[in-house]
Design a protein around this motif. Structure first.
Motif, short mmCIF file in Angstrom:
data_model
loop_
_atom_site.label_atom_id
_atom_site.label_comp_id
_atom_site.label_asym_id
_atom_site.label_seq_id
_atom_site.Cartn_x
_atom_site.Cartn_y
_atom_site.Cartn_z
N GLN A 279 -14.38 -15.85 17.27
CA GLN A 279 -14.89 -16.97 18.06
C GLN A 279 -14.38 -16.92 19.50
O GLN A 279 -14.87 -17.65 20.36
CB GLN A 279 -14.47 -18.28 17.41
CG GLN A 279 -15.02 -18.46 16.00
CD GLN A 279 -14.15 -19.33 15.15
OE1 GLN A 279 -13.06 -18.96 14.73
NE2 GLN A 279 -14.62 -20.55 14.90
N GLN A 280 -13.36 -16.09 19.72
CA GLN A 280 -12.80 -15.97 21.05
C GLN A 280 -12.26 -14.56 21.23
O GLN A 280 -12.08 -13.82 20.25
CB GLN A 280 -11.69 -17.01 21.27
CG GLN A 280 -11.24 -17.16 22.71
CD GLN A 280 -12.40 -17.37 23.67
OE1 GLN A 280 -13.00 -16.39 24.13
NE2 GLN A 280 -12.75 -18.62 23.95
N PHE A 281 -11.98 -14.20 22.50
CA PHE A 281 -11.54 -12.85 22.81
C PHE A 281 -10.35 -12.89 23.76
O PHE A 281 -10.21 -13.80 24.57
CB PHE A 281 -12.68 -12.05 23.45
CG PHE A 281 -13.84 -11.82 22.52
CD1 PHE A 281 -13.91 -10.68 21.74
CD2 PHE A 281 -14.86 -12.77 22.41
CE1 PHE A 281 -14.96 -10.48 20.87
CE2 PHE A 281 -15.91 -12.58 21.55
CZ PHE A 281 -15.97 -11.44 20.78
N ALA A 282 -9.50 -11.88 23.63
CA ALA A 282 -8.38 -11.69 24.56
C ALA A 282 -8.34 -10.22 24.93
O ALA A 282 -8.37 -9.34 24.05
CB ALA A 282 -7.06 -12.12 23.92
N LEU A 283 -8.28 -9.94 26.23
CA LEU A 283 -8.30 -8.58 26.76
C LEU A 283 -6.92 -8.27 27.31
O LEU A 283 -6.43 -8.95 28.21
CB LEU A 283 -9.36 -8.45 27.85
CG LEU A 283 -10.76 -8.96 27.48
CD1 LEU A 283 -11.71 -8.82 28.67
CD2 LEU A 283 -11.31 -8.21 26.26
N LEU A 284 -6.28 -7.24 26.76
CA LEU A 284 -4.87 -6.99 27.02
C LEU A 284 -4.61 -5.89 28.04
O LEU A 284 -3.59 -5.21 27.99
CB LEU A 284 -4.15 -6.67 25.70
CG LEU A 284 -4.33 -7.68 24.59
CD1 LEU A 284 -3.48 -7.32 23.37
CD2 LEU A 284 -4.01 -9.09 25.05
N ALA B 250 -12.51 -16.50 27.48
CA ALA B 250 -11.59 -15.45 27.04
C ALA B 250 -10.40 -15.36 27.98
O ALA B 250 -10.48 -15.67 29.17
CB ALA B 250 -12.31 -14.10 26.98
N LEU B 251 -9.28 -14.88 27.44
CA LEU B 251 -8.08 -14.62 28.23
C LEU B 251 -8.03 -13.13 28.57
O LEU B 251 -8.54 -12.29 27.82
CB LEU B 251 -6.83 -15.01 27.46
CG LEU B 251 -6.67 -16.50 27.13
CD1 LEU B 251 -5.53 -16.71 26.16
CD2 LEU B 251 -6.44 -17.29 28.41
N LEU C 277 0.46 -12.87 25.62
CA LEU C 277 -0.32 -11.65 25.83
C LEU C 277 0.31 -10.86 26.98
O LEU C 277 0.62 -11.43 28.03
CB LEU C 277 -1.77 -11.98 26.19
CG LEU C 277 -2.51 -12.94 25.27
CD1 LEU C 277 -3.92 -13.18 25.81
CD2 LEU C 277 -2.56 -12.42 23.84
N VAL C 278 0.47 -9.56 26.79
CA VAL C 278 1.01 -8.70 27.84
C VAL C 278 0.50 -7.29 27.60
O VAL C 278 0.35 -6.86 26.45
CB VAL C 278 2.56 -8.74 27.86
CG1 VAL C 278 3.15 -8.25 26.54
CG2 VAL C 278 3.13 -7.97 29.04
N HIS C 279 0.20 -6.55 28.67
CA HIS C 279 -0.33 -5.21 28.47
C HIS C 279 0.71 -4.28 27.84
O HIS C 279 0.43 -3.59 26.86
CB HIS C 279 -0.81 -4.61 29.78
CG HIS C 279 -1.29 -3.20 29.65
ND1 HIS C 279 -2.37 -2.86 28.86
CD2 HIS C 279 -0.81 -2.02 30.16
CE1 HIS C 279 -2.55 -1.55 28.90
NE2 HIS C 279 -1.62 -1.02 29.68
#
Length: 252
Positions: free
Chosen positions: A29-34, A59-60, A115-117
């Motif tokens: 339902q949601q997305f996070a791009l790291l 999205a984050l 969240l962190v790369h």
């Protein structure tokens, strides 16, 4: 809510689209791009357009080292990453550059996730979390930001792994199996490396991502087939180093 976590997309549009489609089909339902949206691959603009659409819908996203490099490519290439940045930078439009420049190094996802790369221990230094000591440093740095943080989600390593602290504060590493939900209850502290969507390096050409189910407190690591040969052909046609295409064809 189910949240799809994608990292190291590396301008690989076929892999990105395949993972987005797969995640939605499995209830995301949601997305996070790291981070590392660009670099190595042939479609930075199209990937960033997708990312901007996602963030526009809530999205984050956080910034990775290749995103940084594309904004300021070195004048002289010392390595393949520099060559990638030199190619990628001129292929970005101004709105792409503004989007990348505006991404933070870390982002909070709800009350208890960071969240962190790379590593929460100096995110601007892009430390690789490849062993328990590095995982413990990242987890400790996250709780220094806020003791309420129970989950650290990251990428950068291009493989999938899960670390957690036992009730006696002993760090354990778990090798996840694709498609098998792993219970990640919030009474423990967790660090998940979700793998690379766009440039796997573990000998398996399939794209990677992870699906976090907040309500069930489970994390499912995924592998997704995509047309990796088409992605490699696009790299070869672009003028990027052929090694980047070789990696997509071999998965390492």
């Amino acid at each position: 809510m189910k949240i799809a976590l994608l990292s190291d997309i590396h301008a690989n549009l076929p892999a990105f689209d395949a993972c987005l489609e797969h995640a939605r089909a499995h209830g995301a339902q949601q997305f996070a791009l790291l981070g590392d949206l660009v670099g190595y691959g042939a479609d930075p603009g199209a990937v960033l357009d997708r990312a901007m659409q996602l963030t526009g819908a809530g999205a984050l996203a956080v910034r990775g080292n290749h995103d940084d490099a594309a904004l300021a490519p070195p004048a002289t290439a010392q390595n393949l990453g520099d060559q990638s940045a030199q190619w990628t930078g001129p292929h970005l439009q101004e709105h792409h550059r503004a989007f990348l420049a505006g991404l933070p190094l870390t982002a909070r996802m709800g009350p208890d996730a960071l969240l962190v790369h790379a590593s929460a221990d100096g995110p601007e230094r892009w430390h690789y979390v490849t062993d328990g000591n590095a995982a413990e440093r990242s987890m400790a740095a996250a709780t220094q930001v806020d003791p309420a943080i129970r989950y650290v989600f990251s990428g950068h390593v291009h493989e999938q792994a899960l670390y957690f602290l036992t009730p006696t504060a002993k760090l354990m590493r778990f090798s996840p199996q694709p498609g098998v939900p792993v219970p990640v209850p919030p009474h423990r502290q967790w660090l998940a490396i979700v793998g690379s969507c766009g440039q796997p390096r573990d000998g398996d050409v399939r794209a990677m991502y992870a699906l976090f189910d907040e309500d069930a407190a489970t994390l499912t690591f995924r592998r997704v087939p995509y047309d990796h040969l088409a992605a490699a052909a696009a790299v070869r046609a672009s003028g990027l180093p052929a090694f980047f295409a070789d990696r997509l064809e071999k998965g390492r």
